[in-house]
Design a protein around this motif. Structure first.
Motif, PDB file in Angstrom:
ATOM      1  N   ILE A  95       0.882  -1.313  -0.037  1.00  0.00           N
ATOM      2  CA  ILE A  95       0.127  -0.068   0.235  1.00  0.00           C
ATOM      3  C   ILE A  95       0.910   1.208  -0.064  1.00  0.00           C
ATOM      4  CG2 ILE A  95      -1.674   1.216   1.408  1.00  0.00           C
ATOM      5  CD1 ILE A  95      -2.649  -1.410   2.560  1.00  0.00           C
ATOM      6  N   SER A  96       0.721   1.989  -0.949  1.00  0.00           N
ATOM      7  CA  SER A  96       1.567   3.242  -1.037  1.00  0.00           C
ATOM      8  C   SER A  96       0.711   4.571  -0.358  1.00  0.00           C
ATOM      9  CB  SER A  96       1.559   3.719  -2.551  1.00  0.00           C
ATOM     10  OG  SER A  96       0.486   4.028  -3.144  1.00  0.00           O
ATOM     11  N   CYS A  97       1.667   5.215   0.150  1.00  0.00           N
ATOM     12  CA  CYS A  97       1.151   6.706   0.792  1.00  0.00           C
ATOM     13  C   CYS A  97       1.821   7.810   0.388  1.00  0.00           C
ATOM     14  CB  CYS A  97       1.308   6.444   2.282  1.00  0.00           C
ATOM     15  SG  CYS A  97       0.880   7.789   3.469  1.00  0.00           S
ATOM     16  N   THR A  98       1.297   8.687  -0.385  1.00  0.00           N
ATOM     17  CA  THR A  98       2.262   9.930  -0.909  1.00  0.00           C
ATOM     18  C   THR A  98       1.836  11.208  -0.284  1.00  0.00           C
ATOM     19  OG1 THR A  98       2.276   8.735  -3.125  1.00  0.00           O
ATOM     20  CG2 THR A  98       2.533  11.139  -3.001  1.00  0.00           C
ATOM     21  N   GLY A  99       2.648  11.803   0.176  1.00  0.00           N
ATOM     22  CA  GLY A  99       2.649  13.105   0.792  1.00  0.00           C
ATOM     23  C   GLY A  99       3.506  14.173   0.244  1.00  0.00           C
ATOM     24  N   ASP A 149      -5.988 -10.247   7.996  1.00  0.00           N
ATOM     25  CA  ASP A 149      -5.321  -8.919   7.777  1.00  0.00           C
ATOM     26  C   ASP A 149      -6.309  -7.982   7.068  1.00  0.00           C
ATOM     27  OD1 ASP A 149      -2.312 -10.732   6.602  1.00  0.00           O
ATOM     28  OD2 ASP A 149      -2.873  -9.921   8.654  1.00  0.00           O
ATOM     29  N   GLU A 150      -7.309  -8.609   6.772  1.00  0.00           N
ATOM     30  CA  GLU A 150      -8.609  -7.887   5.927  1.00  0.00           C
ATOM     31  C   GLU A 150      -8.838  -6.747   6.919  1.00  0.00           C
ATOM     32  OE1 GLU A 150     -11.117  -9.500   2.983  1.00  0.00           O
ATOM     33  OE2 GLU A 150     -12.755  -8.625   4.179  1.00  0.00           O
ATOM     34  N   ALA A 151      -8.647  -5.518   6.531  1.00  0.00           N
ATOM     35  CA  ALA A 151      -9.219  -4.319   7.236  1.00  0.00           C
ATOM     36  C   ALA A 151      -8.544  -2.933   6.626  1.00  0.00           C
ATOM     37  CB  ALA A 151      -8.186  -4.352   8.664  1.00  0.00           C
ATOM     38  N   ASP A 152      -9.041  -2.094   7.204  1.00  0.00           N
ATOM     39  CA  ASP A 152      -8.567  -0.661   6.493  1.00  0.00           C
ATOM     40  C   ASP A 152      -7.270  -0.323   7.257  1.00  0.00           C
ATOM     41  OD1 ASP A 152     -11.837   0.566   7.053  1.00  0.00           O
ATOM     42  OD2 ASP A 152     -11.024  -0.243   5.129  1.00  0.00           O
ATOM     43  N   TYR A 153      -6.400   0.275   6.510  1.00  0.00           N
ATOM     44  CA  TYR A 153      -5.108   0.700   6.715  1.00  0.00           C
ATOM     45  C   TYR A 153      -4.734   2.178   6.519  1.00  0.00           C
ATOM     46  CZ  TYR A 153      -4.015  -4.140   7.128  1.00  0.00           C
ATOM     47  OH  TYR A 153      -3.858  -5.581   8.002  1.00  0.00           O
ATOM     48  N   TYR A 154      -4.205   2.725   7.358  1.00  0.00           N
ATOM     49  CA  TYR A 154      -3.877   4.246   7.441  1.00  0.00           C
ATOM     50  C   TYR A 154      -2.552   4.515   7.533  1.00  0.00           C
ATOM     51  CZ  TYR A 154      -9.199   4.867   7.939  1.00  0.00           C
ATOM     52  OH  TYR A 154     -10.519   4.687   7.427  1.00  0.00           O
ATOM     53  N   CYS A 155      -2.161   5.424   6.630  1.00  0.00           N
ATOM     54  CA  CYS A 155      -0.715   6.040   6.691  1.00  0.00           C
ATOM     55  C   CYS A 155      -0.735   7.456   7.660  1.00  0.00           C
ATOM     56  CB  CYS A 155       0.219   6.053   5.543  1.00  0.00           C
ATOM     57  SG  CYS A 155      -0.720   7.224   4.429  1.00  0.00           S
ATOM     58  N   GLY A 167      -3.405   9.600   5.951  1.00  0.00           N
ATOM     59  CA  GLY A 167      -3.952   9.077   4.502  1.00  0.00           C
ATOM     60  C   GLY A 167      -5.305   8.969   4.621  1.00  0.00           C
ATOM     61  N   GLY A 168      -6.184   8.908   3.349  1.00  0.00           N
ATOM     62  CA  GLY A 168      -7.516   8.587   3.211  1.00  0.00           C
ATOM     63  C   GLY A 168      -7.863   7.403   3.564  1.00  0.00           C
ATOM     64  N   GLY A 169      -6.877   6.513   3.896  1.00  0.00           N
ATOM     65  CA  GLY A 169      -7.085   5.026   4.089  1.00  0.00           C
ATOM     66  C   GLY A 169      -7.549   4.138   2.835  1.00  0.00           C
ATOM     67  N   THR A 170      -6.890   2.735   3.082  1.00  0.00           N
ATOM     68  CA  THR A 170      -6.915   1.794   2.010  1.00  0.00           C
ATOM     69  C   THR A 170      -7.647   0.493   2.629  1.00  0.00           C
ATOM     70  OG1 THR A 170      -4.837   2.405   1.141  1.00  0.00           O
ATOM     71  CG2 THR A 170      -5.684   0.362   0.556  1.00  0.00           C
ATOM     72  N   LYS A 171      -8.810   0.127   1.692  1.00  0.00           N
ATOM     73  CA  LYS A 171      -9.336  -1.018   2.285  1.00  0.00           C
ATOM     74  C   LYS A 171      -8.721  -2.360   1.721  1.00  0.00           C
ATOM     75  CE  LYS A 171     -13.804  -3.314   2.185  1.00  0.00           C
ATOM     76  NZ  LYS A 171     -13.759  -3.491   3.740  1.00  0.00           N
ATOM     77  N   LEU A 172      -8.295  -3.214   2.430  1.00  0.00           N
ATOM     78  CA  LEU A 172      -7.439  -4.398   2.041  1.00  0.00           C
ATOM     79  C   LEU A 172      -8.512  -5.621   1.978  1.00  0.00           C
ATOM     80  CD1 LEU A 172      -5.136  -6.180   1.336  1.00  0.00           C
ATOM     81  CD2 LEU A 172      -4.660  -6.544   3.655  1.00  0.00           C
ATOM     82  N   THR A 173      -8.668  -6.270   1.044  1.00  0.00           N
ATOM     83  CA  THR A 173      -9.650  -7.466   0.838  1.00  0.00           C
ATOM     84  C   THR A 173      -8.593  -8.656   0.617  1.00  0.00           C
ATOM     85  OG1 THR A 173     -11.128  -5.965  -0.191  1.00  0.00           O
ATOM     86  CG2 THR A 173     -11.465  -8.528  -0.290  1.00  0.00           C
ATOM     87  N   VAL A 174      -8.843  -9.489   1.322  1.00  0.00           N
ATOM     88  CA  VAL A 174      -8.168 -10.833   1.263  1.00  0.00           C
ATOM     89  C   VAL A 174      -9.213 -11.751   0.449  1.00  0.00           C
ATOM     90  CG1 VAL A 174      -6.839 -12.841   2.370  1.00  0.00           C
ATOM     91  CG2 VAL A 174      -6.953 -10.353   3.362  1.00  0.00           C
ATOM     92  N   LEU A 175      -8.851 -12.016  -0.718  1.00  0.00           N
ATOM     93  CA  LEU A 175      -9.704 -12.909  -1.795  1.00  0.00           C
ATOM     94  C   LEU A 175      -9.917 -14.275  -1.188  1.00  0.00           C
ATOM     95  CD1 LEU A 175      -8.304 -11.577  -4.900  1.00  0.00           C
ATOM     96  CD2 LEU A 175     -10.185 -10.628  -3.683  1.00  0.00           C
TER      97      LEU A 175
END
Lengths: 119, 110
Positions: free
Chosen positions: B20-24, B84-90, B102-110
């Motif tokens: 997951i990338s996070c750009t500032g 690990d399926e969750a929202d991740y925030y930098c 960051g705005g958050g990234t929703k990780l889905t484990v298929l």
């Protein structure tokens, strides 16, 4: 283990006021930098306020500056957020979060208290 | 302060790795090596997974790792697991005792 418990949330009309509290157990808050972070429904996290551990130096995000006031009561091991002139966009789950000494990340969080601003 | 930029969603299969990338900007993430990453499960409080770009708190799996280059930080999760399926925030320290998420990234484990 540090436990943080927020309280004071509820439904308030636009323009109204609310005072949130964060009580700590398992450890003192004295000397620690404390913050309020909020999360609007279905949205991301937003840092909104900070108070220094050793004194009462405070900082605010532009979105709440002039309307919110952070404070701490060391005798009661608690943190507070006085929210005035509330707006609909202040509707969110409000978390208190601790910054560890010498660090710059939030190591302990409460479970949050919900503030809803609506007429 | 504008929010850091994260992808809205990422997905991967169990056992795979994702990043997951996070750009500032040069005034926050680009200036400070004080990037942290938080995992948030639905209805739960955020939990710190990485701090100071690449350090793991005690108790966090070594499947989680972080890095930074210029104005972009990254969180890599290897050996994906269902939990690990969750929202991740930098999050980056932005100076003057302020932080930006960051705005958050929703990780889905298929």
């Amino acid at each position: 283990e540090v436990q943080l418990v927020e309280s004071g949330g509820g439904l308030v009309q636009p323009g109204g006021s609310l005072r949130l509290s964060c009580a700590a157990s398992g450890s003192t808050l004295i000397g620690y930098e404390m913050n309020w972070v909020r999360q609007a429904p279905g949205k991301g996290l937003e840092w909104i306020s900070y108070i220094r551990g050793g004194d009462t130096t405070m900082f605010y995000a532009d979105s709440v500056k002039g309307r919110f006031t952070i404070s701490r009561d060391n005798a009661k091991n608690s943190l507070h957020l006085q929210m005035d002139s509330l707006r609909a966009e202040d509707t969110a789950l409000y978390y208190c979060a601790r910054v560890g000494t010498g660090y710059y990340h939030f190591d302990y969080w409460g479970q949050g208290t919900l503030v809803t601003v609506s007429s | 302060q504008s929010a850091l930029t994260q992808p809205a969603s990422v997905s991967g299969s169990p056992g795979q790795s994702i990043t997951i990338s996070c750009t500032g900007t040069s005034t926050d993430l680009g200036t400070y090596n004080l990037v942290s990453w938080y995992q948030q499960h639905p209805g739960k409080a955020p939990k710190v997974m990485i701090y100071e770009v690449s350090k793991r708190p005690s108790g966090v799996s070594n499947r989680f790792s972080g890095s930074k280059s210029g104005n972009t930080a990254s969180l890599t999760i290897s050996g994906l697991q269902a939990e690990d399926e969750a929202d991740y925030y930098c999050c980056s320290y932005a100076g003057s005792s302020s932080w930006v998420f960051g705005g958050g990234t929703k990780l889905t484990v298929l």
